[in-house]
Design a protein around this motif. Structure first.
Motif, PDB file in Angstrom:
ATOM      1  N   GLU B  35       1.228  19.848  21.121  1.00 32.75           N
ATOM      2  CA  GLU B  35       2.068  20.649  22.024  1.00 32.75           C
ATOM      3  C   GLU B  35       1.292  20.972  23.289  1.00 32.75           C
ATOM      4  OE1 GLU B  35       3.855  24.244  20.437  1.00 32.75           O
ATOM      5  OE2 GLU B  35       4.006  23.268  18.468  1.00 32.75           O
ATOM      6  N   PRO B  36       1.940  20.928  24.444  1.00 36.38           N
ATOM      7  CA  PRO B  36       1.235  21.221  25.709  1.00 36.38           C
ATOM      8  C   PRO B  36       0.519  22.574  25.643  1.00 36.38           C
ATOM      9  CG  PRO B  36       3.459  20.425  26.145  1.00 36.38           C
ATOM     10  CD  PRO B  36       3.364  20.612  24.669  1.00 36.38           C
ATOM     11  N   GLY B  37      -0.696  22.598  26.157  1.00 34.52           N
ATOM     12  CA  GLY B  37      -1.456  23.849  26.208  1.00 34.52           C
ATOM     13  C   GLY B  37      -2.298  24.093  24.963  1.00 34.52           C
ATOM     14  N   LYS B  38      -2.104  23.315  23.911  1.00 37.93           N
ATOM     15  CA  LYS B  38      -2.901  23.513  22.699  1.00 37.93           C
ATOM     16  C   LYS B  38      -4.145  22.636  22.743  1.00 37.93           C
ATOM     17  CE  LYS B  38      -0.093  25.544  19.141  1.00 37.93           C
ATOM     18  NZ  LYS B  38       0.392  25.424  17.762  1.00 37.93           N
ATOM     19  N   ASP B  39      -5.244  23.241  22.317  1.00 42.31           N
ATOM     20  CA  ASP B  39      -6.567  22.612  22.430  1.00 42.31           C
ATOM     21  C   ASP B  39      -6.908  21.808  21.166  1.00 42.31           C
ATOM     22  OD1 ASP B  39      -9.017  22.130  23.561  1.00 42.31           O
ATOM     23  OD2 ASP B  39      -9.927  24.003  22.850  1.00 42.31           O
ATOM     24  N   GLU B  40      -5.917  21.251  20.496  1.00 38.83           N
ATOM     25  CA  GLU B  40      -6.163  20.602  19.218  1.00 38.83           C
ATOM     26  C   GLU B  40      -6.433  19.110  19.348  1.00 38.83           C
ATOM     27  OE1 GLU B  40      -3.053  23.559  16.883  1.00 38.83           O
ATOM     28  OE2 GLU B  40      -2.751  21.388  16.859  1.00 38.83           O
ATOM     29  N   VAL B  41      -7.033  18.554  18.291  1.00 31.60           N
ATOM     30  CA  VAL B  41      -7.254  17.107  18.226  1.00 31.60           C
ATOM     31  C   VAL B  41      -6.744  16.644  16.861  1.00 31.60           C
ATOM     32  CG1 VAL B  41      -8.953  15.235  18.293  1.00 31.60           C
ATOM     33  CG2 VAL B  41      -9.331  17.313  19.659  1.00 31.60           C
ATOM     34  N   ILE B  42      -5.929  15.582  16.848  1.00 31.95           N
ATOM     35  CA  ILE B  42      -5.511  15.006  15.565  1.00 31.95           C
ATOM     36  C   ILE B  42      -6.324  13.734  15.332  1.00 31.95           C
ATOM     37  CG2 ILE B  42      -3.619  14.059  14.180  1.00 31.95           C
ATOM     38  CD1 ILE B  42      -1.697  15.786  15.785  1.00 31.95           C
ATOM     39  N   VAL B  43      -6.952  13.662  14.162  1.00 29.73           N
ATOM     40  CA  VAL B  43      -7.848  12.551  13.845  1.00 29.73           C
ATOM     41  C   VAL B  43      -7.306  11.796  12.640  1.00 29.73           C
ATOM     42  CG1 VAL B  43     -10.191  11.949  13.080  1.00 29.73           C
ATOM     43  CG2 VAL B  43      -9.860  13.818  14.715  1.00 29.73           C
ATOM     44  N   LYS B  44      -7.269  10.480  12.750  1.00 30.92           N
ATOM     45  CA  LYS B  44      -6.988   9.638  11.580  1.00 30.92           C
ATOM     46  C   LYS B  44      -8.321   9.456  10.870  1.00 30.92           C
ATOM     47  CE  LYS B  44      -4.731   6.116   9.321  1.00 30.92           C
ATOM     48  NZ  LYS B  44      -5.174   6.488   7.975  1.00 30.92           N
ATOM     49  N   ASN B  45      -8.408   9.957   9.649  1.00 32.68           N
ATOM     50  CA  ASN B  45      -9.680   9.915   8.922  1.00 32.68           C
ATOM     51  C   ASN B  45      -9.991   8.484   8.476  1.00 32.68           C
ATOM     52  OD1 ASN B  45      -9.630  12.696   9.182  1.00 32.68           O
ATOM     53  ND2 ASN B  45      -8.637  12.969   7.186  1.00 32.68           N
ATOM     54  N   LEU B  46     -11.231   8.051   8.684  1.00 33.37           N
ATOM     55  CA  LEU B  46     -11.622   6.695   8.279  1.00 33.37           C
ATOM     56  C   LEU B  46     -12.598   6.703   7.107  1.00 33.37           C
ATOM     57  CD1 LEU B  46     -11.895   5.221  11.893  1.00 33.37           C
ATOM     58  CD2 LEU B  46     -10.017   4.913  10.253  1.00 33.37           C
ATOM     59  N   PHE B  47     -13.628   7.530   7.189  1.00 36.69           N
ATOM     60  CA  PHE B  47     -14.566   7.663   6.063  1.00 36.69           C
ATOM     61  C   PHE B  47     -14.882   9.146   5.852  1.00 36.69           C
ATOM     62  CE2 PHE B  47     -15.436   3.385   7.633  1.00 36.69           C
ATOM     63  CZ  PHE B  47     -15.376   2.650   6.452  1.00 36.69           C
ATOM     64  N   LEU B  48     -14.741   9.591   4.621  1.00 33.43           N
ATOM     65  CA  LEU B  48     -15.088  10.978   4.278  1.00 33.43           C
ATOM     66  C   LEU B  48     -16.272  10.968   3.316  1.00 33.43           C
ATOM     67  CD1 LEU B  48     -11.452  12.259   3.584  1.00 33.43           C
ATOM     68  CD2 LEU B  48     -12.855  12.787   5.594  1.00 33.43           C
ATOM     69  N   SER B  49     -17.235  11.829   3.555  1.00 36.34           N
ATOM     70  CA  SER B  49     -18.395  11.931   2.670  1.00 36.34           C
ATOM     71  C   SER B  49     -18.052  12.904   1.531  1.00 36.34           C
ATOM     72  CB  SER B  49     -19.593  12.460   3.479  1.00 36.34           C
ATOM     73  OG  SER B  49     -20.740  12.529   2.678  1.00 36.34           O
ATOM     74  N   ILE B  50     -18.186  12.422   0.304  1.00 36.50           N
ATOM     75  CA  ILE B  50     -17.810  13.239  -0.861  1.00 36.50           C
ATOM     76  C   ILE B  50     -19.110  13.744  -1.498  1.00 36.50           C
ATOM     77  CG2 ILE B  50     -16.533  13.260  -3.041  1.00 36.50           C
ATOM     78  CD1 ILE B  50     -14.792  12.705  -0.556  1.00 36.50           C
ATOM     79  N   ASP B  51     -19.408  15.020  -1.306  1.00 38.96           N
ATOM     80  CA  ASP B  51     -20.734  15.554  -1.653  1.00 38.96           C
ATOM     81  C   ASP B  51     -20.675  16.619  -2.739  1.00 38.96           C
ATOM     82  OD1 ASP B  51     -21.960  14.046   0.492  1.00 38.96           O
ATOM     83  OD2 ASP B  51     -21.010  15.485   1.850  1.00 38.96           O
ATOM     84  N   PRO B  52     -21.715  16.654  -3.582  1.00 37.48           N
ATOM     85  CA  PRO B  52     -21.721  17.590  -4.706  1.00 37.48           C
ATOM     86  C   PRO B  52     -21.628  19.063  -4.308  1.00 37.48           C
ATOM     87  CG  PRO B  52     -23.660  16.133  -4.780  1.00 37.48           C
ATOM     88  CD  PRO B  52     -22.893  15.786  -3.566  1.00 37.48           C
ATOM     89  N   TYR B  53     -22.194  19.419  -3.138  1.00 35.79           N
ATOM     90  CA  TYR B  53     -22.224  20.845  -2.785  1.00 35.79           C
ATOM     91  C   TYR B  53     -20.821  21.436  -2.656  1.00 35.79           C
ATOM     92  CZ  TYR B  53     -20.889  19.725   2.004  1.00 35.79           C
ATOM     93  OH  TYR B  53     -20.196  19.314   3.099  1.00 35.79           O
TER      94      TYR B  53
END
Lengths: 325, 325
Positions: B35-53
């Motif tokens: 929407e105009p005026g919103k400071d957001e970014v939409i990202v298509k996720n490609l690789f996610l790190s899956i970590d024990p913590y």
């Protein structure tokens, strides 16, 4: 001149808290002169520092193997050495002459025979004492091993900053009482714990601790520490280990530092150990550092020095056994 | 353009080892425009790190309070964020435009909506990725959070010297595999442990560890470590905690350093803790330091990167549950 030297030995390897009955007072004739060509010094002992860590040298060697690498295991019947001050009565070493006041690792005896390099303490050396107007006993404690331990442990290991919060356990002990005063003088908020109301009063009224409490009256150490440190602990100077260390870790702030100086409660009970919350250690990025005072350190300052002086070599066993009570 | 975004949430607070059934795949419509005026970014996720913590964020908040101060507790049904790389599909932020490759804290989802300052990770920031010729997946792991953790933990916390001995637990994991290789490249003697013969072979044959062993085949971890480190351990990079940490402490050399990076065995069992021999810690003057990778770190190098890539957002629960097995 020949004298009868009285000295203290352990009768057997000690298990658990030391008792007076674990020790024996022996005598042997001693000639107060040095054979020509021998590099020895005979010292009349004046003040001996009776410290809890000595117990590690008296327990079964298997469980405290490392302790014995530093200070040397003590076998039954063998001479016990520890920090102290005395006066030279005979010397074959050109560095010392009769009448010199000296400090170093002396025997739990009336007289010590010092042979360079034979101490069980690594790097131990006899040094001349300049009293600098202080009582001589201070050089056995405040200006000696305890003072060095307190100073190095607080400033080099914990690296305090003004305004940080400091918790000291066994705070009325020879090391703890100095740590608290150094930290207070440096501008920290200092809370100590001890094992009686009398000691608690002393910490607050004489030594200037901000707060102090009797750990024996606390049902839950974690909530006790939360009460005294509502915004968390930055530095913990640990003299006792076990539950107190666990409780301190849980109350520490991010980047907290723990100097582990002694773990009295673990010396007398090998099975007793701190079960630390390592998740806390990670997320709070806590550093836990064991240390031993280096003999090279120097320090100075003006402090209230707590001394509990008992007289005569025959009083050593009860003084030592009293440390664990 | 409107898409159906699939994302993973926890169904409930997790106790013990995570199971696939603790998670749920949900969908929601998402409009791929800002929407105009919103400071957001939409990202298509490609690789996610899956970590024990991440497990620490999913357990009851009372027991891992500190974890949630750093990374934010996760409530059932709520978006889960973790480190990853993706491509910008819409941007209201002048720093990013459509098509940019970015890394940062993305959602366990097909698409992430990034609003500056709303991540649960303190100081999290979206960054543009320069691939520098590396596979993009490397930027989620080796050149991302895992790589920074390994690098900072080894070099800043442990401060290795050439010729020192280094022990790494969970050595075939994303962090451990890099720590071992960094240490080897630096000139240390490196031994790793892992949980299968296949992993042990990988450590020795592909990653160049001097030695490796399967801890599941050792009856006594203390004697196993004594066998692999006859002259003692100088550095222990701890990813598992509990008995392994105890065994390492007992085998450490004077002035040994322990970097506590993770305690997998304690994440899934709150009652399980390392009962350290603090007498050892004192006399060996050991430093034990918990740490978290700082997001500012940079690193480079050429390494064997171990990746275990599973495809599709629906595979996240099984990948995550597999970390604790």
């Amino acid at each position: 001149m020949e004298v009868t030297n009285r000295y203290v030995v352990i009768k057997h390897i000690i298990d658990g808290a030391p008792q007076e009955s674990d020790f024996e007072l022996r005598t042997e004739p001693l000639t107060l002169s040095i054979e020509p060509g021998k590099d020895e010094v005979i010292v009349k002992n004046l003040f001996l520092s009776i410290d809890p860590y000595q117990l590690n040298r008296m327990t079964s060697q298997s469980c405290f193997q490392q302790a014995t690498n530093i200070a040397g295991a003590l076998n039954p019947g063998e001479e016990i050495d520890g920090y102290g001050v005395g006066r030279v009565v005979a010397s074959g070493n050109p560095e010392f002459k009769e009448g010199d006041l000296v400090s170093g690792f002396l025997s739990w005896a009336e007289y010590s025979i010092i042979k360079e390099g034979t101490s069980k303490f690594k790097g131990a050396k006899l040094n001349k004492v300049e009293t600098m107007g202080f009582p001589l006993s201070y050089h056995a404690g405040f200006l000696g091993f305890s003072g060095i331990t307190a100073f190095a442990g607080l400033f080099e290991v914990c690296k305090p900053q003004k305004g940080e919060t400091v918790f000291v356990s066994a705070a009325s002990g020879s090391v703890g009482s100095l740590v608290g005063q150094y930290a207070k003088l440096f501008g920290c908020y200092v809370v100590g714990c001890a094992g009686s109301q009398k000691k608690v009063d002393l910490l607050k009224e004489k030594l200037g601790f901000d707060e102090a409490f009797n750990y024996k009256e606390e049902i839950d150490l974690k909530s006790a520490l939360k009460r005294y440190f509502p915004s968390g602990i930055d530095i913990y100077f640990d003299n006792v280990g076990a539950e107190m260390l666990e409780a301190a870790i849980e109350n520490m702030n991010p980047f907290g530092r723990v100097a582990v100086c002694g773990v009295i409660s673990e010396y007398t009970n090998e099975g007793k150990r701190a079960a630390l919350n390592m998740v806390d250690v990670i997320y709070k990025r806590i550093t836990i550092q064991g240390f031993l005072a280096a003999l090279e350190h120097l320090q100075s300052g003006k402090f209230h020095v707590l001394e509990d002086i008992s007289r005569g070599v025959e009083s050593i066993p009860s003084a030592f056994a009293g440390l664990s009570r």
